[in-house]
Design an enzyme around this catalytic site. Structure first.
Site, PDB file in Angstrom:
ATOM      1  N   TYR A 128       0.758   3.381   8.848  1.00 55.85           N
ATOM      2  CA  TYR A 128       0.730   4.801   8.479  1.00 55.85           C
ATOM      3  C   TYR A 128      -0.523   5.432   9.065  1.00 55.85           C
ATOM      4  O   TYR A 128      -1.602   4.845   8.996  1.00 55.85           O
ATOM      5  CB  TYR A 128       0.649   4.981   6.957  1.00 55.85           C
ATOM      6  N   HIS A 173      -1.017  11.740  -7.841  1.00 53.00           N
ATOM      7  CA  HIS A 173      -0.786  11.353  -6.453  1.00 53.00           C
ATOM      8  C   HIS A 173      -2.076  11.424  -5.637  1.00 53.00           C
ATOM      9  O   HIS A 173      -2.093  11.086  -4.460  1.00 53.00           O
ATOM     10  CB  HIS A 173       0.298  12.272  -5.855  1.00 53.00           C
ATOM     11  N   ASN A 231      15.888   4.492   4.468  1.00 53.69           N
ATOM     12  CA  ASN A 231      15.713   5.903   4.113  1.00 53.69           C
ATOM     13  C   ASN A 231      16.979   6.472   3.478  1.00 53.69           C
ATOM     14  O   ASN A 231      16.929   7.188   2.479  1.00 53.69           O
ATOM     15  CB  ASN A 231      15.383   6.729   5.365  1.00 53.69           C
ATOM     16  N   ARG A 264       6.275  16.137   9.812  1.00 49.42           N
ATOM     17  CA  ARG A 264       7.057  14.952  10.178  1.00 49.42           C
ATOM     18  C   ARG A 264       8.478  14.999   9.631  1.00 49.42           C
ATOM     19  O   ARG A 264       9.440  14.690  10.323  1.00 49.42           O
ATOM     20  CB  ARG A 264       6.370  13.696   9.647  1.00 49.42           C
ATOM     21  N   ARG A 322       0.383   3.430  -4.694  1.00 45.77           N
ATOM     22  CA  ARG A 322       1.144   2.322  -4.108  1.00 45.77           C
ATOM     23  C   ARG A 322       0.127   1.377  -3.477  1.00 45.77           C
ATOM     24  O   ARG A 322      -0.424   1.689  -2.424  1.00 45.77           O
ATOM     25  CB  ARG A 322       2.114   2.815  -3.039  1.00 45.77           C
TER      26      ARG A 322
END
Length: 697
Positions: free
Chosen positions: A462, A429, A48, A555, A369
């Site tokens: 996820y 997206h 990250n 989050r 993705r």
């Protein structure tokens, strides 16, 4: 008159992100987590941070160079943000290292060791020496740096040793150089559950690489470059070529961070930095191995799987557990899945069955993705080769997935699919797939809409929502959406679904306003990854002032400041960080009809104003109740949740005297109960049993 746009009411975006990454680090510190899970959280923390420096810090440096004074609603200048970031990370580095060394000591007691070359016994040293001459010596690259040997280019995130040598014939003759360690080599050399950092092995053999010279000092280092690609989109035919050039330029971006071994001597550091020119406060000295993301190599050791969380197998629940064709099932009812508790396999099956069904005329999908070995894309290729009309919107600007998406785009084109590379000025997206069938002369449409990517690998870690439907109003909008992507449209609006940049933000503001008008009877619960948009934040402040009770499950970044007297006292913000990455976007508005929406979009300006996104209303009562129960469970989490305070800090919730509620664990138990109960009883009874568990929690 209260100014709801007062900069003091907004938390800085970058500092909020840093606090999110701190919450990831806290999971590494949490001794209740298994040891390798703790090491995994350090790996995630490091990865990250790499991206944060490559994109966000690099961007702030560019703004500072351009003499931009103020950015964002908090009005913090780029220079002040850079100072705050550096100060934060230099302090946190101490925690990172202490946590790492504590984990390493505990792992050693379990038989899994991490040792430098000098710490090995003689027998293991011989094995490592043999490994060096066989596997490393032919591959690593010794580089002299002097008047005739220029300092080499260092790719982004490249790893090397900087060295100082003395000529054995004349010890006053000092030389400098590098040893590059290619990425094809493992980060650690594994000898019987002992992991040896590769740099400590190379360091021991420097004099073999530079015969006739004596090693005086050396230090491992790693550089981070500006990796943001700015693409001026021109003709569509040139776009792939432009992107490929952008990826090449990424390797040459300005160096924005230097990580180096803590024991580097100042002369060696001065030599290195005279060539790469990194600002002193962007130099981070580490005692621990550089490249925290590489700890995945250790985490992946299957012999120590007992030091990970107990694996959970995603379940396929009724009606999808039957052998009935998936299209017949979807025709009979809308279906909503909550991954990873419910398996992603039905989504793959949806595309694979469409690929093989002779009645299917067309398949359309957005791909953001998808992963390297994608069964979804393989099914699309097979469908195209079989003569079906396949349309794929492959987003080539999906950051750090560009190269993978280029490969898939070319493969789809070669198979005969119609591939779209994006919309000028916008990232696509949205997550949507559509299948068109013709049975007995009748056209039928099936839609799948999701909050996450079409990637089976990430769908296991996820949390995301998948929605299958044949509702005519939604499938017609799906058709309009794909027409918008493939053609020209100035309208860019849908009738039942909501699309950004033209509709989602406006709809959200109207939904918040409707609850505001209900005052103390108003109720909003919203789950997302990030909350940044200042207009949305101001609207939430207005709702709070009117008495609306608001729970936000955010989050990551949250720029809204809760618990401010007379402003946001009715707003509660929690962040859940745990075994799974919370990725779903689910929004509940009590007085809306319907009350529940799912979306691919976070509440950020980029998603609402500069991306093509979708927000989907959930009309079916049972499905909306399922989503509400998920939200209700999460706002009652007192194990994984941290609550945002007025000062921008997060605190863990105190579960003393209360039943501990780990929302992710409860969801595993909930889904297991549905799955096992279904084997013995009716589906409705199974759902009642499982939902009672949720409510009791």
């Amino acid at each position: 008159m209260v100014n709801l746009k007062d900069p003091k009411l907004f938390i800085n975006r970058e500092l909020s992100w840093l606090r999110f990454n701190t919450r990831v680090l806290e999971e590494a510190q949490n001794r209740k987590n298994p040891l390798l899970e703790r090491l995994k959280f350090i790996a995630i923390y490091g990865t990250n941070l790499d991206e944060f420096y490559m994109i966000r810090v690099a961007g702030l440096k560019e703004l500072f160079k351009s003499r931009v004074i103020v950015t964002g609603p908090d009005k913090m200048s780029p220079l002040n943000q850079l100072k705050a970031i550096r100060n934060y990370l230099h302090k946190e580095k101490i925690t990172v290292q202490n946590t790492f060394f504590e984990i390493v000591q505990s792992l050693e007691k379990e038989g899994l060791k991490l040792k430098k070359y000098d710490e090995l016994d003689d027998k293991t040293k011989k094995e490592v020496d043999e490994y060096f001459y066989t596997n490393l010596y032919p591959v690593i690259i010794p580089i002299a740096v002097d008047a005739t040997h220029p300092f080499p280019h260092l790719n982004n995130l490249s790893f090397a040793l900087v060295i100082k040598l003395a000529d054995l014939q004349n010890e006053n003759e000092i030389k400098y150089g590098l040893v590059r360690i290619p990425r094809v080599l493992p980060r650690f050399i594994e000898i019987k559950s002992t992991y040896v950092p590769i740099e400590s092995v190379v360091q021991k053999h420097i004099e073999d690489l530079f015969p006739g010279y004596k090693l005086i000092s050396s230090a491992p280092f790693r550089v981070t470059r500006n990796a943001d690609i700015t693409i001026e989109e021109e003709e569509a035919d040139d776009f792939m070529e432009i992107l490929e050039e952008g990826l090449r330029l990424r390797r040459k971006g300005e160096i924005v961070r230097l990580e180096i071994g803590a024991d580097v001597d100042q002369d060696l550091l001065n030599f290195l930095n005279s060539h790469i020119k990194v600002y002193k406060d962007d130099i981070y000295r580490f005692d621990m191995p550089l490249n925290m993301g590489s700890f995945w190599q250790i985490v992946s050791n299957k012999d120590f799987a007992h030091l990970l969380f107990e694996p959970y197998t995603p379940k396929i629940l009724p009606p999808l557990d039957s052998k009935e064709p998936i299209f017949s099932i979807i025709e009979s009812q809308d279906i909503l899945l909550y991954h990873p508790y419910e398996s992603f396999d039905p989504v793959v099956r949806f595309i694979e069955e469409a690929s093989n069904d002779p009645d299917v005329l067309a398949i359309r999908m957005t791909l953001y993705r998808v992963g390297k070995d994608s069964p979804v894309v393989k099914a699309l290729i097979e469908a195209a080769e079989a003569g079906k009309q396949v349309t794929a919107m492959v987003e080539l600007k999906a950051r750090f997935d560009e190269e993978n998406n280029l490969i898939w785009a070319k493969a789809l084109e070669d198979a005969g699919a119609h591939v779209i590379y994006g919309i000028p000025g916008f990232k696509v997206h949205a997550k949507i797939a559509q299948v068109i069938k013709k049975e007995n002369g009748i056209i039928k449409q099936y839609s799948h809409i999701a909050t996450g990517n079409y990637n089976p690998s990430t769908a296991r870690i996820y949390t995301d929502v998948s929605y299958f439907t044949t509702r005519r109003d939604i499938t017609d909008d799906a058709t309009r959406f794909f027409h918008f992507l493939t053609g020209f449209s100035k309208k860019g609006k849908l009738n039942t679904l909501y699309m950004s940049p033209t509709q989602i933000k406006q709809k959200l503001l109207s939904l918040i306003d409707a609850e505001t008008k209900k005052k103390s009877e108003g109720r909003i619960i919203a789950k997302m990854n990030s909350l940044v948009d200042p207009d949305i934040i101001v609207a939430l402040y207005k709702a709070s002032r009117a008495g609306v009770k608001i729970d936000l499950i955010v989050r990551g970044i949250c720029c809204l400041r809760p618990k401010v007297k007379d402003i946001s006292q009715n707003i509660r913000v929690i962040s859940i960080v745990g075994k799974y990455l919370e990725h779903a976007r689910i929004f509940y508005f009590k007085h809306s009809s319907p009350k529940i929406f799912i979306s691919s979009a976070d509440w950020m300006p980029r998603n609402l104003e500069r991306r093509i996104e979708l927000m989907t209303p959930i009309y079916e009562k049972e499905l909306s109740e399922k989503l509400y129960e998920i939200l209700n469970l999460q706002i009652n989490d007192n194990v994984l949740a941290r609550e945002l305070q007025e000062n921008g800090e997060y605190i863990r919730l105190d579960s003393k005297g209360r039943t501990p509620v780990n929302s992710q664990l409860v969801m595993e138990e909930y889904t297991n109960m549905l799955y096992t109960s279904n084997k013995k009883s009716s589906v409705s009874r199974a759902k009642k049993l499982a939902r009672r568990l949720l409510k009791e929690s």
